[in-house]
Design an enzyme around this catalytic site. Structure first.
Site, mmCIF file in Angstrom:
data_model
loop_
_atom_site.group_PDB
_atom_site.id
_atom_site.type_symbol
_atom_site.label_atom_id
_atom_site.label_comp_id
_atom_site.label_asym_id
_atom_site.label_seq_id
_atom_site.Cartn_x
_atom_site.Cartn_y
_atom_site.Cartn_z
ATOM 1 N N ASP A 94 17.447 12.172 -16.041
ATOM 2 C CA ASP A 94 17.289 12.761 -14.702
ATOM 3 C C ASP A 94 16.997 14.253 -14.713
ATOM 4 O OD1 ASP A 94 19.865 13.390 -15.653
ATOM 5 O OD2 ASP A 94 20.589 13.699 -13.621
ATOM 6 N N GLU A 95 16.575 14.793 -15.851
ATOM 7 C CA GLU A 95 16.377 16.242 -15.905
ATOM 8 C C GLU A 95 15.318 16.583 -16.949
ATOM 9 O OE1 GLU A 95 19.207 20.229 -16.036
ATOM 10 O OE2 GLU A 95 19.968 18.329 -16.818
#
Length: 347
Positions: A94-95
């Protein structure tokens, strides 16, 4: 992404929206993998023991993780990133860091690109993301955490040093809890305090990473975005609802973990030479056992066989087991291998 796993669950299950949600674990045991913002108000966060999380938030709703769903959403987000630049360095599902100095749409403004990406993520996935924009990785990461959820923060060169100077030392990306506590004991409480220390002193107290601390206290970070960052290990672990005491139960769990690791290795086109088994007992005592081979392996059967032998060596766990994990390392990726040929040996 904002509270990624929990946000996906709230998106897919409307009855969870607006409620405190923890992904992973249960009221009795386990560890929280992700917490919704409603849960975070009660002090619930990732890596927190589920039992403590339930005490802090009695109305907390525990949800089983669906990693295959999170991975699918992550791929959607990654495709959006690559439509703007090929210089994408994932940090997790998610990053990621993006270098948009030169980009595929010819846009001179990183801020406009970041806002476009946020809008496209919301349109495609129904989820929100927070973006940080600056002239180096440290500052961009710092900015991305300053206005969550659904935030956008720009740190320009003329403001960077002042922002870093006023930052609490435990908010610095790359400075963990133990290091922050040591710094605080030395009187280093803010970025301004850190900047007062010489590079020699920081290296003497913290090793070679002290050079990194010296630079970031001055808002300097020369690390490039690395689109092909190589993973050094691949692993999987599970905390069980009930402690395991029988060898059959432990081996059954190890087989499942070995299959998960083998699937990840196949996806990454990697082989390994080292297997490590992690064992956590009922009293949270941790034990690891590891073995390295001369030859490479990648199959679930090979990983399981080595893990099984490690579990039995020097002896089976003598106490109830609450967690088992398998990790492989000494990785070799397919693109790194040199082509060879079969020798013909005369007998």
């Amino acid at each position: 992404m904002d509270a990624f796993f929990a946000s996906v669950e709230q998106r897919d299950h409307p009855e969870l929206r607006g409620k405190p949600v923890a992904v992973g674990g249960s009221r009795e045991r386990g560890v929280v993998a992700a917490a919704s913002y409603e849960a975070r108000r009660f002090g619930v966060h990732s890596a927190l023991a589920s039992k403590i999380a339930a005490q802090r938030c009695p109305q907390l709703i525990f949800v089983k993780p669906r990693f295959e769903v999170y991975s699918a959403v992550s791929r959607q987000i990654r495709e959006i990133f690559f439509s703007y630049t090929d210089l994408v360095e994932p940090l997790s599902l998610d990053e990621a860091y993006l270098d948009v100095t030169e980009n595929k749409i010819g846009m001179p403004s990183a801020s406009i690109i970041a806002k476009e990406i946020k809008a496209r993520i919301a349109e495609v996935t129904g989820l929100t993301a927070s973006a940080g924009v600056s002239y180096n990785k440290f500052l961009a990461k710092l900015a991305s955490d300053m206005d969550k959820p659904n935030g956008f923060t720009l740190i320009t060169p003329d403001k960077a040093e002042a922002i870093v100077a006023g930052l609490s030392i435990d908010k610095f990306h790359g400075i963990g809890k133990v290091t922050a506590a040591k710094m605080q004991s030395m009187g280093i409480v803010t970025g301004a305090d850190l900047r007062q220390r010489s590079e020699e002193e920081l290296v003497r107290n913290f090793g070679k990473v002290g050079r990194y601390y010296y630079r970031i206290s001055r808002a300097q970070d020369e690390r490039e975005v690395q689109p092909h960052r190589i993973r050094k290990s691949i692993g999987s672990e599970r905390t069980f609802d009930a402690d395991l005491t029988e060898e059959y139960d432990m081996l059954e769990r190890l087989q499942y973990l070995a299959e998960e690791v083998a699937q990840d290795m196949a996806r990454l086109k990697a082989t390994a030479k080292t297997v490590t088994v992690k064992i956590k007992y009922f009293d949270f005592t941790l034990n690891t056992r590891s073995k390295t081979y001369l030859s490479e392996f990648s199959s679930a059967d090979a990983i399981f066989t080595i893990a099984r032998d490690l579990l039995r060596t020097p002896q089976l766990p003598a106490y109830p087991v609450r967690l088992l994990g398998i990790a492989v390392s000494s990785l070799l990726y397919q693109h790194d291998k040199q082509e060879g040929y079969q020798l013909t040996i005369e007998f």
